[in-house]
Write a protein that holds these residues in place. Structure first.
Motif, mmCIF file in Angstrom:
data_model
loop_
_atom_site.group_PDB
_atom_site.id
_atom_site.type_symbol
_atom_site.label_atom_id
_atom_site.label_comp_id
_atom_site.label_asym_id
_atom_site.label_seq_id
_atom_site.Cartn_x
_atom_site.Cartn_y
_atom_site.Cartn_z
ATOM 1 N N VAL A 157 -11.442 -4.221 -28.622
ATOM 2 C CA VAL A 157 -11.050 -3.234 -29.632
ATOM 3 C C VAL A 157 -11.264 -1.824 -29.065
ATOM 4 O O VAL A 157 -12.323 -1.525 -28.499
ATOM 5 N N ILE A 158 -10.246 -0.982 -29.223
ATOM 6 C CA ILE A 158 -10.214 0.352 -28.601
ATOM 7 C C ILE A 158 -9.906 1.381 -29.688
ATOM 8 O O ILE A 158 -9.117 1.103 -30.595
ATOM 9 N N ASN A 159 -10.523 2.552 -29.596
ATOM 10 C CA ASN A 159 -10.142 3.601 -30.548
ATOM 11 C C ASN A 159 -9.074 4.528 -29.942
ATOM 12 O O ASN A 159 -8.688 4.348 -28.777
ATOM 13 N N LEU A 160 -8.624 5.482 -30.716
ATOM 14 C CA LEU A 160 -7.480 6.277 -30.240
ATOM 15 C C LEU A 160 -7.869 7.337 -29.215
ATOM 16 O O LEU A 160 -7.018 8.098 -28.731
ATOM 17 N N LYS A 161 -9.157 7.402 -28.867
ATOM 18 C CA LYS A 161 -9.550 8.165 -27.672
ATOM 19 C C LYS A 161 -9.545 7.272 -26.427
ATOM 20 O O LYS A 161 -9.885 7.718 -25.336
ATOM 21 N N GLY A 162 -9.261 5.983 -26.620
ATOM 22 C CA GLY A 162 -9.232 5.067 -25.492
ATOM 23 C C GLY A 162 -10.590 4.456 -25.171
ATOM 24 O O GLY A 162 -10.763 3.831 -24.115
ATOM 25 N N GLU A 163 -11.536 4.594 -26.085
ATOM 26 C CA GLU A 163 -12.883 4.066 -25.841
ATOM 27 C C GLU A 163 -13.030 2.652 -26.398
ATOM 28 O O GLU A 163 -12.511 2.329 -27.473
ATOM 29 N N VAL A 164 -13.809 1.821 -25.685
ATOM 30 C CA VAL A 164 -14.080 0.467 -26.156
ATOM 31 C C VAL A 164 -15.021 0.539 -27.355
ATOM 32 O O VAL A 164 -16.087 1.144 -27.298
ATOM 33 N N VAL A 165 -14.618 -0.094 -28.462
ATOM 34 C CA VAL A 165 -15.410 -0.108 -29.697
ATOM 35 C C VAL A 165 -16.086 -1.468 -29.873
ATOM 36 O O VAL A 165 -17.169 -1.576 -30.410
ATOM 37 N N GLU A 166 -15.417 -2.521 -29.369
ATOM 38 C CA GLU A 166 -15.983 -3.866 -29.449
ATOM 39 C C GLU A 166 -15.398 -4.708 -28.337
ATOM 40 O O GLU A 166 -14.207 -4.577 -28.030
ATOM 41 N N GLY A 167 -16.213 -5.613 -27.772
ATOM 42 C CA GLY A 167 -15.697 -6.533 -26.763
ATOM 43 C C GLY A 167 -16.592 -6.582 -25.536
ATOM 44 O O GLY A 167 -17.100 -5.558 -25.087
ATOM 45 N N ASP A 168 -16.765 -7.801 -25.007
ATOM 46 C CA ASP A 168 -17.609 -8.002 -23.825
ATOM 47 C C ASP A 168 -16.842 -7.773 -22.537
ATOM 48 O O ASP A 168 -17.426 -7.588 -21.485
ATOM 49 N N LYS A 169 -15.544 -7.846 -22.594
ATOM 50 C CA LYS A 169 -14.743 -7.833 -21.371
ATOM 51 C C LYS A 169 -14.125 -6.457 -21.156
ATOM 52 O O LYS A 169 -13.973 -5.668 -22.096
ATOM 53 N N ASN A 170 -13.754 -6.197 -19.907
ATOM 54 C CA ASN A 170 -12.985 -4.979 -19.621
ATOM 55 C C ASN A 170 -11.610 -5.096 -20.269
ATOM 56 O O ASN A 170 -10.959 -6.141 -20.148
ATOM 57 N N PRO A 171 -11.137 -4.052 -20.909
ATOM 58 C CA PRO A 171 -9.785 -4.116 -21.463
ATOM 59 C C PRO A 171 -8.756 -4.023 -20.325
ATOM 60 O O PRO A 171 -9.091 -3.644 -19.198
ATOM 61 N N SER A 172 -7.519 -4.345 -20.656
ATOM 62 C CA SER A 172 -6.425 -4.200 -19.692
ATOM 63 C C SER A 172 -6.516 -2.852 -18.973
ATOM 64 O O SER A 172 -6.814 -1.826 -19.598
ATOM 65 N N LEU B 71 -7.678 1.903 -34.843
ATOM 66 C CA LEU B 71 -8.203 1.042 -33.778
ATOM 67 C C LEU B 71 -7.116 0.084 -33.319
ATOM 68 O O LEU B 71 -6.351 -0.417 -34.142
ATOM 69 N N PHE B 72 -7.089 -0.152 -32.001
ATOM 70 C CA PHE B 72 -6.149 -1.189 -31.544
ATOM 71 C C PHE B 72 -6.877 -2.255 -30.740
ATOM 72 O O PHE B 72 -7.985 -2.056 -30.255
ATOM 73 N N VAL B 73 -6.209 -3.405 -30.658
ATOM 74 C CA VAL B 73 -6.753 -4.611 -30.028
ATOM 75 C C VAL B 73 -5.878 -4.923 -28.830
ATOM 76 O O VAL B 73 -4.656 -4.888 -28.948
ATOM 77 N N ILE B 74 -6.500 -5.191 -27.676
ATOM 78 C CA ILE B 74 -5.707 -5.390 -26.450
ATOM 79 C C ILE B 74 -6.297 -6.523 -25.627
ATOM 80 O O ILE B 74 -7.480 -6.846 -25.721
ATOM 81 N N LYS B 75 -5.437 -7.124 -24.796
ATOM 82 C CA LYS B 75 -5.828 -8.210 -23.887
ATOM 83 C C LYS B 75 -6.866 -7.681 -22.895
ATOM 84 O O LYS B 75 -6.744 -6.557 -22.416
ATOM 85 N N PRO B 76 -7.847 -8.505 -22.540
ATOM 86 C CA PRO B 76 -8.756 -8.113 -21.462
ATOM 87 C C PRO B 76 -8.029 -8.147 -20.116
ATOM 88 O O PRO B 76 -7.012 -8.824 -19.969
ATOM 89 N N SER B 77 -8.566 -7.433 -19.139
ATOM 90 C CA SER B 77 -7.918 -7.302 -17.832
ATOM 91 C C SER B 77 -8.039 -8.573 -17.005
ATOM 92 O O SER B 77 -9.126 -9.143 -16.878
ATOM 93 N N GLY B 78 -6.905 -9.027 -16.454
ATOM 94 C CA GLY B 78 -6.926 -10.089 -15.454
ATOM 95 C C GLY B 78 -7.350 -11.458 -15.932
ATOM 96 O O GLY B 78 -7.686 -12.310 -15.105
ATOM 97 N N VAL B 79 -7.345 -11.721 -17.238
ATOM 98 C CA VAL B 79 -7.713 -13.048 -17.738
ATOM 99 C C VAL B 79 -6.453 -13.914 -17.810
ATOM 100 O O VAL B 79 -5.455 -13.504 -18.398
ATOM 101 N N PRO B 80 -6.485 -15.122 -17.202
ATOM 102 C CA PRO B 80 -5.306 -15.997 -17.256
ATOM 103 C C PRO B 80 -4.986 -16.418 -18.693
ATOM 104 O O PRO B 80 -5.906 -16.645 -19.492
ATOM 105 N N TYR B 81 -3.690 -16.549 -19.014
ATOM 106 C CA TYR B 81 -3.292 -16.897 -20.373
ATOM 107 C C TYR B 81 -3.857 -18.233 -20.824
ATOM 108 O O TYR B 81 -4.218 -18.397 -21.984
ATOM 109 N N GLU B 82 -3.964 -19.178 -19.895
ATOM 110 C CA GLU B 82 -4.437 -20.504 -20.312
ATOM 111 C C GLU B 82 -5.919 -20.482 -20.676
ATOM 112 O O GLU B 82 -6.421 -21.401 -21.307
ATOM 113 N N LYS B 83 -6.634 -19.403 -20.313
ATOM 114 C CA LYS B 83 -8.062 -19.298 -20.682
ATOM 115 C C LYS B 83 -8.311 -18.280 -21.785
ATOM 116 O O LYS B 83 -9.445 -18.136 -22.256
ATOM 117 N N LEU B 84 -7.295 -17.548 -22.174
ATOM 118 C CA LEU B 84 -7.484 -16.478 -23.153
ATOM 119 C C LEU B 84 -7.835 -17.033 -24.536
ATOM 120 O O LEU B 84 -7.243 -18.005 -24.987
#
Lengths: 231, 231, 231, 231
Positions: free
Chosen positions: D58-73, D38-51
């Motif tokens: 959290v994404i698996n190696l098929k590229g599917e979202v496993v955990e998280g409310d936001k769209n991934p990058s 599993l890998f962890v990645i920044k959500p899409s379009g979120v400003p750094y000062e609010k991150l």
């Protein structure tokens, strides 16, 4: 003595590092009291973070120290010469700001390629003639002022409308009605030098502003018909 | 041991990030106590924000660690060689400052194109000869010092009057009477490298300072007749 | 009057120095209330550190001052013209940001050379035709808006998909649905101008994005099928 | 879930603006837990000062979202492809840092011209082949990973020894054993891109490091015989 002018010259000197115009101690500002015929200048080689208003040195128009414990800027004879020959200026700045130095080292004028230039400088900012060997050995700093004044005369330039010059292979001098305005002009010069460098690299040819665009921008900020800013 | 020198070398190291001369850990300053024949140098790969005076390593003139828990800078053999062959220097700086590196990668000297240069460097700052394959494989860091010293000898340069060199395809070394002066010289080198790049792009030709202008600027700041600064 | 819009325009103006888009007072942002047909603009020549929301001036779509003690930006007629002819924009920014100015002075479009460009601008950002002598003397600032609008018409550009233009020998104007988006677009323009300069120096040839890459990047951020960001 | 990794990836993302590698939201870092796949990645379009760490996806190696409310990058498919094909990397960074983008837009490798480069990259950093129209329209972000991997295979490059690539007309990707090391490599890439630009302008010719100098610098920092830093 001249406490208000000292404060003004002190503030103008301190604005040089804030505007990224100096590295280490490489710059100086002076301001003149025309009635008394005395000007106030930064002492030589003092770091900006240690400079205090009382460190400033008072000089008369013969270039002699009238008050002050410290040695005045080694460029004092240049300031003296300019105050004597440009009677309407109230402040002078010398820096080694890197873009202006790059043009000075190339012995090239900073041409009028955009309206940022025209808002402040009515013509190209001239690269003054290089000093001869004799001029350098005889009175280097005094003759630095002399070549600036001579260049303005030869090219028929108005020192109030073009308040700066480059000294070839050395760097910029700028001036203005007050020390603060001289610093403003020194900053504009640095900004347009940077822009001009990139424009010249893009075009590889002369693309100077037409006279009517220079007129428009210069006179919307200067003179009786100016309409920029609050009045 | 050498507490005062350590403090001085620590301060000089910490000034590198403040002067924008280093990225990450890519730089080191040393300073020498000539009487004891020992110098103090930054440990290898320690970030500036974590560096403490007691982390510094003491080295003798054979390049051996005399005191210190940490590995000294991997450039220690270069410092050792320079201290042995340039007997009047008190401090050495190595950085990867980007403008100086750009010239080093081009294997070009940094030419004397303006008076900012002449105020500190009496000649062009030489790009030392590249090391041969054998020199690199045998004793890379020691031979880096060797090529600098050899280049000064071959070109008949005075290491006190031209207190810096470029190592081809690598980066700058600067030195001076003290660690702080070495850092000052490293900063001047970076500033003039940037200016020279732009001047060379503008002129596409050699426009080096005449000798009399170099003399004037160098000697108004250095030697018995200097008149810049407070004395 | 228009308190919320004033706050928004104030914030957008104050973001210009934070984003390094202005030197001194050289920039202005406006925002419009389309229902009332009134826009709010920065006063002329007021330093950002002294600007307050109540200093902003309210202007109608004839370009007349409706409220405010201060003179509006001298570029107000340009803003007026653009609001009248680009009916879907909500904010306008003018700066003298140095990389965009360098292209404007060269009278060159900022070409679409990378995907950073395509994320925001669907085509090259055009350099509008230079004003004629008569246009400059008659109504300089109004005709500045006119040449931008004319250039978009002549080249068949969509002002929503390409939300910026260069005014030849002068500088950039950018716009957007809100004042904040206009500022965003002005910053993107400055970033890609810098990148394009260096790319053009490396390639010395046209290397514009293929249409399908422009499409991909523009439409992954804009329009009904966008998938960048949070929704 | 993966709290420690999230903290690490969060810190790595926040270091991008500190290192001047991003404008606005234009960059993202991910980090992988190889045991869990599993890998962890920044959500899409979120400003750094609010991150915040909990915003990470959290994404698996098929590229599917496993955990998280936001769209991934939006670049998640590129990260997925790289994690699947470069099995020894632990972190990936994508930025639009301007000097690397300038080379990417020119479709040029970043050549090995100095030892700063050799300290981190054992070869030129390759500009991957441009995607075809079909590749862009079918699966743009996935195929961005594919062209990087294909380019490494075609040129017989070791992705551990050359931990970065340029995507033509787009920008850089860098990677490393950890998210923090990936960011370090992205910064080195930006620094050497700037230096290489200036060196290429000075020399107008190829001046790549000889193999023995590349070997020396790369292996004094990497592998069993490394002697740089503290061990």
């Amino acid at each position: 003595m001249l406490e208000k002018l000292k404060e003004e010259v002190y503030e103008a000197n301190m604005s040089l590092p804030k505007l990224n115009l100096v590295t280490f101690t490489w710059g100086n500002v002076s301001g003149i009291d025309r009635e008394q015929g005395l000007f106030v200048i930064k002492p030589s080689g003092v770091p900006y973070e240690k400079l205090k208003p009382e460190d400033l040195v008072v000089i008369n128009l013969k270039g002699e120290v009238v008050e002050g414990d410290k040695n005045p800027s080694s460029d004092t004879p240049t300031h003296t010469y300019l105050y004597n020959h440009f009677p309407k200026i109230g402040g002078i700045v010398h820096t080694h700001s890197p873009w202006a130095v790059s043009f000075a080292a190339a012995k090239m004028d900073i041409p009028a390629l955009n309206t940022t230039h025209a808002d402040t400088f009515y013509t190209a900012v001239p690269a003054a003639d290089a000093l001869t060997k004799a001029e350098i050995e005889e009175d280097y700093e005094g003759n630095t002022g002399k070549t600036i004044v001579r260049t303005f005369k030869e090219r028929n330039l108005d020192y109030e409308a073009t308040p700066a010059a480059l000294v070839s292979q050395h760097g910029p001098f700028a001036w203005g009605a007050t020390p603060a305005k001289a610093v403003y002009n020194a900053k504009v010069l640095e900004v347009v030098a940077e822009e001009d460098f990139h424009t010249l690299e893009l075009t590889h040819q002369n693309s100077e502003l037409p006279q009517y665009l220079l007129d428009k921008h210069y006179y919307r900020k200067h003179g009786p018909n100016a309409y920029y800013g609050q009045r």
